[in-house]
Design a protein around this motif. Structure first.
Motif, PDB file in Angstrom:
ATOM      1  N   LYS A 188       0.869  -1.185   0.000  1.00  0.00           N
ATOM      2  CA  LYS A 188       0.000   0.000   0.000  1.00  0.00           C
ATOM      3  C   LYS A 188       0.902   1.230   0.000  1.00  0.00           C
ATOM      4  O   LYS A 188       1.957   1.229   0.637  1.00  0.00           O
ATOM      5  N   GLU A 189       0.492   2.249  -0.690  1.00  0.00           N
ATOM      6  CA  GLU A 189       1.248   3.509  -0.695  1.00  0.00           C
ATOM      7  C   GLU A 189       1.099   4.204   0.651  1.00  0.00           C
ATOM      8  O   GLU A 189       0.057   4.126   1.293  1.00  0.00           O
ATOM      9  N   GLY A 190       2.141   4.905   1.057  1.00  0.00           N
ATOM     10  CA  GLY A 190       2.080   5.702   2.278  1.00  0.00           C
ATOM     11  C   GLY A 190       2.561   4.946   3.512  1.00  0.00           C
ATOM     12  O   GLY A 190       3.172   3.891   3.422  1.00  0.00           O
ATOM     13  N   ASP A 191       2.272   5.501   4.656  1.00  0.00           N
ATOM     14  CA  ASP A 191       2.703   4.940   5.940  1.00  0.00           C
ATOM     15  C   ASP A 191       1.867   3.704   6.259  1.00  0.00           C
ATOM     16  O   ASP A 191       0.652   3.793   6.414  1.00  0.00           O
ATOM     17  N   VAL A 192       2.522   2.576   6.355  1.00  0.00           N
ATOM     18  CA  VAL A 192       1.815   1.311   6.595  1.00  0.00           C
ATOM     19  C   VAL A 192       2.112   0.726   7.974  1.00  0.00           C
ATOM     20  O   VAL A 192       1.674  -0.384   8.285  1.00  0.00           O
ATOM     21  N   ARG A 193       2.820   1.451   8.797  1.00  0.00           N
ATOM     22  CA  ARG A 193       3.243   0.892  10.087  1.00  0.00           C
ATOM     23  C   ARG A 193       2.089   0.363  10.923  1.00  0.00           C
ATOM     24  O   ARG A 193       2.161  -0.757  11.442  1.00  0.00           O
ATOM     25  N   GLU A 194       1.027   1.119  11.046  1.00  0.00           N
ATOM     26  CA  GLU A 194      -0.107   0.678  11.872  1.00  0.00           C
ATOM     27  C   GLU A 194      -0.807  -0.523  11.227  1.00  0.00           C
ATOM     28  O   GLU A 194      -1.199  -1.464  11.913  1.00  0.00           O
ATOM     29  N   ASP A 195      -0.955  -0.496   9.922  1.00  0.00           N
ATOM     30  CA  ASP A 195      -1.570  -1.630   9.227  1.00  0.00           C
ATOM     31  C   ASP A 195      -0.732  -2.895   9.395  1.00  0.00           C
ATOM     32  O   ASP A 195      -1.266  -3.979   9.652  1.00  0.00           O
ATOM     33  N   VAL A 196       0.579  -2.771   9.271  1.00  0.00           N
ATOM     34  CA  VAL A 196       1.452  -3.935   9.419  1.00  0.00           C
ATOM     35  C   VAL A 196       1.402  -4.452  10.862  1.00  0.00           C
ATOM     36  O   VAL A 196       1.366  -5.659  11.090  1.00  0.00           O
TER      37      VAL A 196
END
Length: 183
Positions: free
Chosen positions: A164-172
């Protein structure tokens, strides 16, 4: 970072001897014991022979490309490519890519279980799509995939994959928590 180690290296399509040389070289540099990618025809035989000599393994990666037929879209495609090959050769099953190709990821686990070198745990919004969603929120039937991995006694690497584009830290973080709770 001493506890972090590379166990598999993704090389994409190996088209010739030079690509194979580079794949082996980078796997060695990284300390990886497995190379994931794809190849067709005589290159699969060359990969089998070379990686057997090198003491490495290879996982054929299934994939989806919109408006283009990829050689390894189904579990059957991968199984046919593995026929007559050594145990060096196996499958890297991307369950999200199976869904993108309109294939059943649980059935893919069943069919590829004896050949699995690695599993990419990824969820996709809907069949035919390339849109990644959080594990358990898409069409990849992640709880059933994980249950099937347990049922076939799979004991190797499972990599959580999320694009996914952008900040994925929380999703990961959420994906890893989801996977750990069901492991």
């Amino acid at each position: 970072f001493r506890s972090i180690r590379c166990v598999s290296y993704y090389t994409a399509t190996i088209k010739n001897d030079g690509d194979l040389d580079l794949a082996v070289r980078y796997a060695r540099i990284l300390g990886a014991r497995n190379i994931t990618g794809d190849a067709t025809g005589e290159m699969l035989t060359k990969i089998d022979e070379r990686l057997t000599r090198e003491g490495l393994t290879f996982g054929i990666h299934n994939h989806f490309f919109k408006n283009e037929r990829f050689p390894f879209e189904t579990a059957g495609d991968v199984r046919r490519a593995l026929q007559g090959r050594s145990r060096t050769m196996g499958a890297t099953l991307d369950v999200g890519q199976m869904v993108s190709c309109r294939q059943d990821p649980v059935e893919a686990v069943r069919q590829l279980a004896p050949h699995l070198k690695m599993v990419h745990l990824k969820d996709i919004a809907e069949p035919g799509s390339e849109v990644n969603v959080l594990l358990g929120q898409g069409a990849a039937r992640i709880p059933e995939v994980m249950a099937e991995l347990h049922r076939v006694n799979y004991r190797s690497l499972v990599a959580v994959e999320y694009e996914k584009e952008g900040d994925v830290r929380e999703d990961v973080r959420k994906d890893i928590q989801y996977a750990r709770e069901r492991a």
